[in-house]
Scaffold this motif. Sequence first.
Motif, PDB file in Angstrom:
ATOM      1  N   ARG A  57      -0.208   5.559  10.539  1.00  0.00           N
ATOM      2  CA  ARG A  57      -1.665   5.447  10.582  1.00  0.00           C
ATOM      3  C   ARG A  57      -2.152   4.454   9.525  1.00  0.00           C
ATOM      4  NH1 ARG A  57      -2.312  10.350  11.300  1.00  0.00           N
ATOM      5  NH2 ARG A  57      -2.472  10.991   9.122  1.00  0.00           N
ATOM      6  N   MET A  58      -1.530   4.482   8.353  1.00  0.00           N
ATOM      7  CA  MET A  58      -1.872   3.548   7.297  1.00  0.00           C
ATOM      8  C   MET A  58      -1.616   2.105   7.746  1.00  0.00           C
ATOM      9  SD  MET A  58       0.071   2.942   3.649  1.00  0.00           S
ATOM     10  CE  MET A  58      -0.216   4.594   3.042  1.00  0.00           C
ATOM     11  N   ALA A  59      -0.456   1.888   8.369  1.00  0.00           N
ATOM     12  CA  ALA A  59      -0.090   0.551   8.819  1.00  0.00           C
ATOM     13  C   ALA A  59      -1.064   0.047   9.885  1.00  0.00           C
ATOM     14  CB  ALA A  59       1.337   0.553   9.361  1.00  0.00           C
ATOM     15  N   VAL A  60      -1.400   0.910  10.835  1.00  0.00           N
ATOM     16  CA  VAL A  60      -2.303   0.517  11.919  1.00  0.00           C
ATOM     17  C   VAL A  60      -3.697   0.217  11.376  1.00  0.00           C
ATOM     18  CG1 VAL A  60      -3.448   1.307  14.019  1.00  0.00           C
ATOM     19  CG2 VAL A  60      -1.015   1.726  13.696  1.00  0.00           C
ATOM     20  N   GLU A 110       0.835  -1.206   0.000  1.00  0.00           N
ATOM     21  CA  GLU A 110       0.000   0.000   0.000  1.00  0.00           C
ATOM     22  C   GLU A 110       0.867   1.252   0.000  1.00  0.00           C
ATOM     23  OE1 GLU A 110      -3.692   2.005   2.560  1.00  0.00           O
ATOM     24  OE2 GLU A 110      -2.839   0.071   3.157  1.00  0.00           O
ATOM     25  N   ARG A 111       1.942   1.239   0.768  1.00  0.00           N
ATOM     26  CA  ARG A 111       2.844   2.405   0.807  1.00  0.00           C
ATOM     27  C   ARG A 111       3.493   2.635  -0.555  1.00  0.00           C
ATOM     28  NH1 ARG A 111       8.289   2.946   1.603  1.00  0.00           N
ATOM     29  NH2 ARG A 111       8.588   0.803   2.328  1.00  0.00           N
ATOM     30  N   TYR A 127      -7.574   4.594  -8.078  1.00  0.00           N
ATOM     31  CA  TYR A 127      -6.788   3.370  -8.222  1.00  0.00           C
ATOM     32  C   TYR A 127      -6.514   2.704  -6.876  1.00  0.00           C
ATOM     33  CZ  TYR A 127      -5.739   4.866 -13.009  1.00  0.00           C
ATOM     34  OH  TYR A 127      -5.835   5.248 -14.316  1.00  0.00           O
ATOM     35  N   LYS A 128      -6.799   3.382  -5.799  1.00  0.00           N
ATOM     36  CA  LYS A 128      -6.451   2.898  -4.463  1.00  0.00           C
ATOM     37  C   LYS A 128      -7.342   1.741  -4.053  1.00  0.00           C
ATOM     38  CE  LYS A 128      -5.664   4.718   0.207  1.00  0.00           C
ATOM     39  NZ  LYS A 128      -4.320   4.148   0.323  1.00  0.00           N
ATOM     40  N   LEU A 129      -6.762   0.747  -3.357  1.00  0.00           N
ATOM     41  CA  LEU A 129      -7.508  -0.404  -2.875  1.00  0.00           C
ATOM     42  C   LEU A 129      -7.825  -0.229  -1.392  1.00  0.00           C
ATOM     43  CD1 LEU A 129      -5.419  -3.315  -4.468  1.00  0.00           C
ATOM     44  CD2 LEU A 129      -7.473  -2.233  -5.389  1.00  0.00           C
TER      45      LEU A 129
END
Length: 337
Positions: free
Chosen positions: A140-143, A59-60, A74-76
């Motif tokens: 925050r994305m990872a969490v 994702e990163r 395009y984001k999942l």
Amino acid sequence: MDVKIFYNSVPVQLDFNYETLKIAESVHSFDTSLVLDNEGKPFDVLISMKMEIKPWFIERIHQTEIGKILGQSYKLSPKGYKDLLNKYIEKFRTSLKEEILLSELLQKWKLEEGFLADIIKIAPLEGRIFSFKRDAALMRMAVNSAISNDYISEDTNINNDIRPFLDSNNGIKLYRNKFRVGTIGNKDNDWLKLQQKRTSGQQFYRFELGNVIGYIKINDFYQQYIYETSSREHLTDNPFVKALQSVLEYIFEAFSPRFTKRAVEISKDILDGEKLIPTNNSEEIKNEVKKSEDVLKAANENIKAIQKAFSVIDENIDLDTDDKKISSRKCCQSLKV
């Protein structure tokens, strides 16, 4: 590796938040095994290395490729990146692992032949390094992904749980079997020179001391070969320490930047193959420019309408006649979307 401490045969509870380790976006690990001859005597060491990634690693990389705004279509979802990882898991596993005999390594890096006998004496070796991202948005994305994909519980808090844990435990510790070797690997003890190597190129792919938690374990139960100085802040210089550091230098070069760079390139290749990265061909660029021009034109027209409305309102500001009230009301209605 679980570390257990006892006091008068009573187990001591360690306040180590193993749950937080699950938020690491990648895990590098290695171990060694002795190669035996026909008489059962060791004559070589096989070094096995691998890297594992989590969905938020992909994702990163995806966010970096598509940007935060223009690529939203395009984001999942977090589960979408997990599905993508599972779909290509064998490609990652196959590409992110290597094995090499220590005898081959000595020749490849032109190291001293005596290192082989020294490493055999402190083998088996093993290590594991968990990598995190401290940037607020990436953390925050990872969490969020870890919670959505059932890696961690929903009540995990970044400021109360994760950041204090990283601050207290970052660094790569050295263990002699199950015992810590002095203060080697504390956050102010860069015995592997990770920060120094970050200045030597490919910084994007290298470990950063403040963003990793890990350990390296050697087999030297009686402290015969590897031991710290009297200050407990450094390792005593001897042939065994020199051999260990030389082998670890190779392993860490394989891990970071080589494995990490490879994981990034594989992720980009998969995202591109799945049509999740805009191609930005000339026709698409023209369309985007045309859309931008239309938006700008509409904005300019709205500004003109607003300016005209304010002019009319200003002329009729007193609202002391019915005609002025009607005129002002019509201007305000014309501004409604």
